[in-house]
Design a protein around this motif. Structure first.
Motif, short mmCIF file in Angstrom:
data_model
loop_
_atom_site.label_atom_id
_atom_site.label_comp_id
_atom_site.label_asym_id
_atom_site.label_seq_id
_atom_site.Cartn_x
_atom_site.Cartn_y
_atom_site.Cartn_z
N ALA A 152 -4.84 11.81 -1.82
CA ALA A 152 -3.56 11.87 -1.03
C ALA A 152 -3.12 13.44 -0.84
O ALA A 152 -3.78 14.39 -1.70
CB ALA A 152 -2.58 11.33 -1.96
N GLN A 168 -2.43 3.95 3.03
CA GLN A 168 -1.84 4.54 1.87
C GLN A 168 -1.80 3.42 0.83
O GLN A 168 -0.90 2.40 1.13
CB GLN A 168 -0.66 5.53 2.18
N ASN A 173 4.49 7.32 -2.86
CA ASN A 173 4.69 8.64 -3.19
C ASN A 173 4.99 9.03 -4.55
O ASN A 173 4.49 10.33 -5.14
CB ASN A 173 5.82 9.37 -2.04
N ALA A 201 1.54 11.45 -4.13
CA ALA A 201 1.21 11.71 -2.74
C ALA A 201 2.38 12.57 -1.97
O ALA A 201 3.35 12.22 -2.32
CB ALA A 201 0.92 10.60 -1.87
N HIS A 243 0.70 4.45 10.43
CA HIS A 243 0.47 4.59 8.96
C HIS A 243 0.71 3.49 8.17
O HIS A 243 1.93 2.64 8.65
CB HIS A 243 1.37 5.60 8.58
N LEU A 258 1.42 1.74 4.66
CA LEU A 258 1.51 1.71 3.06
C LEU A 258 1.96 0.41 2.33
O LEU A 258 2.67 -0.34 2.69
CB LEU A 258 3.12 2.80 2.67
N ASN A 271 -6.39 6.33 1.52
CA ASN A 271 -6.07 7.05 0.26
C ASN A 271 -5.25 6.33 -0.55
O ASN A 271 -4.53 5.59 -0.08
CB ASN A 271 -5.76 8.56 0.47
N CYS A 272 -5.25 6.62 -1.87
CA CYS A 272 -4.52 6.29 -3.05
C CYS A 272 -3.89 7.57 -3.38
O CYS A 272 -3.71 8.51 -2.54
CB CYS A 272 -5.10 5.51 -4.18
N THR A 290 -8.72 2.94 -3.70
CA THR A 290 -9.37 3.18 -2.60
C THR A 290 -10.56 2.44 -2.43
O THR A 290 -10.82 1.70 -1.68
CB THR A 290 -9.38 4.84 -2.40
#
Length: 403
Positions: free
Chosen positions: A138, A177, A181, A189, A255, A257, A307-308, A315
């Motif tokens: 991230a 993702q 976050n 992240a 994106h 998530l 990404n993680c 991932t």
């Protein structure tokens, strides 16, 4: 298993028992420890000033020299790149790492490019499914610009791939993702686009990359897909001059998530169906050309960046699951034209033990670990792949549309 399950591959039925899983974990762990030893030696040889930071170096020095060269992490362990790594023990292999290349818009980054910008990311190809991914950590506040530049600039192509235009035709259009976050009060992240539709942020390059221009990032739209536990956002990138004047055409990406995969864990059993729906949404989103009308000859299914937090555990498990779903046509194949997937280079460690030769989960995980260190990091993530693949076949048999 005590009885056959219609539609489930025989190897998967045989594999899903405690004794076999224990053997898989033992064999995979032994091979990853050999890679770790080789990485430690490569780190010491490339940057000897780090001697005091490498634990168990004496035993590591016995690593095979061929292994040391193959599993080298010299770029990631370079002292100048230390601040660019989210975790000091997760560094990319040199031979598969993604280099963000400098140059004019018509510049294509050659496979041997080493003069570009560093990013803790590796090219990873599915063993069974055949699709290319960029597996990455991230972003940090000072790496967000390089992260987004994967989409805007030329990057080094996948090793052994025929991909030749990663700035335009084969450009990344989807970022996945797999971490929130913030998790458990800790930052996992860095946020690199605004939370409000129509709002824009300016992402500046890191201080050591002053020659690179800022990027204007705008959230175009966002929606929550509860059935797949995800948030889908459309984001626009506008390159700017150093004077913050727009230069060139804006670039759009999507994106995705996924919100139900905890750090140091796996999605709960009741969330597995949502995870399978999410894999399908990722695949369909990446094939969606509706946002790119007027742009000719686009790759119908370009590489996906995922990404993680560290870019290895969640991932790796997600890529492994997608690969096996793709192999069994529970996800679409990489391209409609491709009829045969070329083999990946063999491991210098040799093949997995004979008793694991037909276990596609074990083979997939071992292949991913050849391409980025520590992929599918946890034992429960390994088990989750078996269980979720079984759930996908059960869903298909029940007439619910597979993944």
């Amino acid at each position: 298993m005590s009885k056959a399950m219609p539609g489930v591959p025989a190897w998967l039925q045989r594999a899903h028992n405690a004794e076999h899983i224990s053997e898989v974990l033992r064999a995979l762990g032994k091979r990853e420890r050999a890679r770790m030893a080789a990485r430690a030696v490569s780190q010491h040889q490339s940057h000897p000033s780090k001697r005091h930071r490498i634990s168990h170096l004496a035993s590591s020095l016995s690593a095979n020299s061929e292994h040391v060269a193959h599993y080298s992490i010299s770029a990631g362990s370079d002292p100048k790149h230390e601040p660019l790594n989210r975790y000091s023990d997760v560094l990319p292999y040199d031979r598969t790492r993604v280099v963000v290349c400098p140059g004019e818009p018509d510049h294509e980054c050659p496979g041997s490019c080493t003069s570009g910008r560093y990013l803790n990311a590796n090219w990873v190809r599915e063993l069974a499914g055949g699709k290319w991914w960029i597996a990455t950590q991230a972003p940090l506040p000072h790496t967000a610009h390089a992260f987004l530049s994967v989409i805007l600039e030329g990057i080094s192509p996948p090793p052994g791939s025929s991909m030749s235009n990663l700035r335009r035709v084969n450009r990344v259009r989807t970022i996945v993702q797999l971490t929130q976050n913030l998790e458990g009060g800790m930052r996992k992240a860095h946020v690199y686009f605004p939370p409000t539709e129509g709002e824009s942020w300016i992402i500046e390059p890191a201080p050591e990359e002053r020659e690179d221009a800022p990027i204007k990032v705008t959230l175009t739209r966002s929606r929550t897909l509860d059935h797949a536990h995800c948030v889908q956002s459309v984001v626009t990138l506008q390159p700017l001059s150093r004077a913050r004047v727009p230069t060139g055409e804006p670039v759009v990406f999507q994106h995705l998530l996924y919100a139900s995969w905890p750090d140091h864990g796996v999605p709960a059993p009741e969330d597995r169906e949502g995870l399978l729906r999410f894999t399908r949404i990722v695949d369909e989103t990446n094939r969606d050309l509706s946002l790119y009308s007027g742009i000719a000859n686009l790759d119908p299914n370009p590489p996906i960046m995922v990404n993680c937090s560290a870019g290895v555990g969640r991932t790796g498990a997600f890529i492994a699951l997608c690969s096996l779903l793709r192999h069994y046509r529970l996800l679409s194949p990489p391209t409609t034209q491709e009829t045969k997937i070329p083999p990946l280079p063999p491991s210098p460690l040799g093949p997995l033990p004979e008793e694991l030769q037909d276990d596609m989960v074990a083979q997939e995980i071992d292949s991913l670990r050849e391409q980025r260190p520590g992929m599918v990091q946890r034992d429960d993530q390994v088990l989750m792949i078996y269980e979720t693949l079984l759930a996908a076949f059960a869903s298909m048999d029940a007439g619910q549309g597979g993944a």
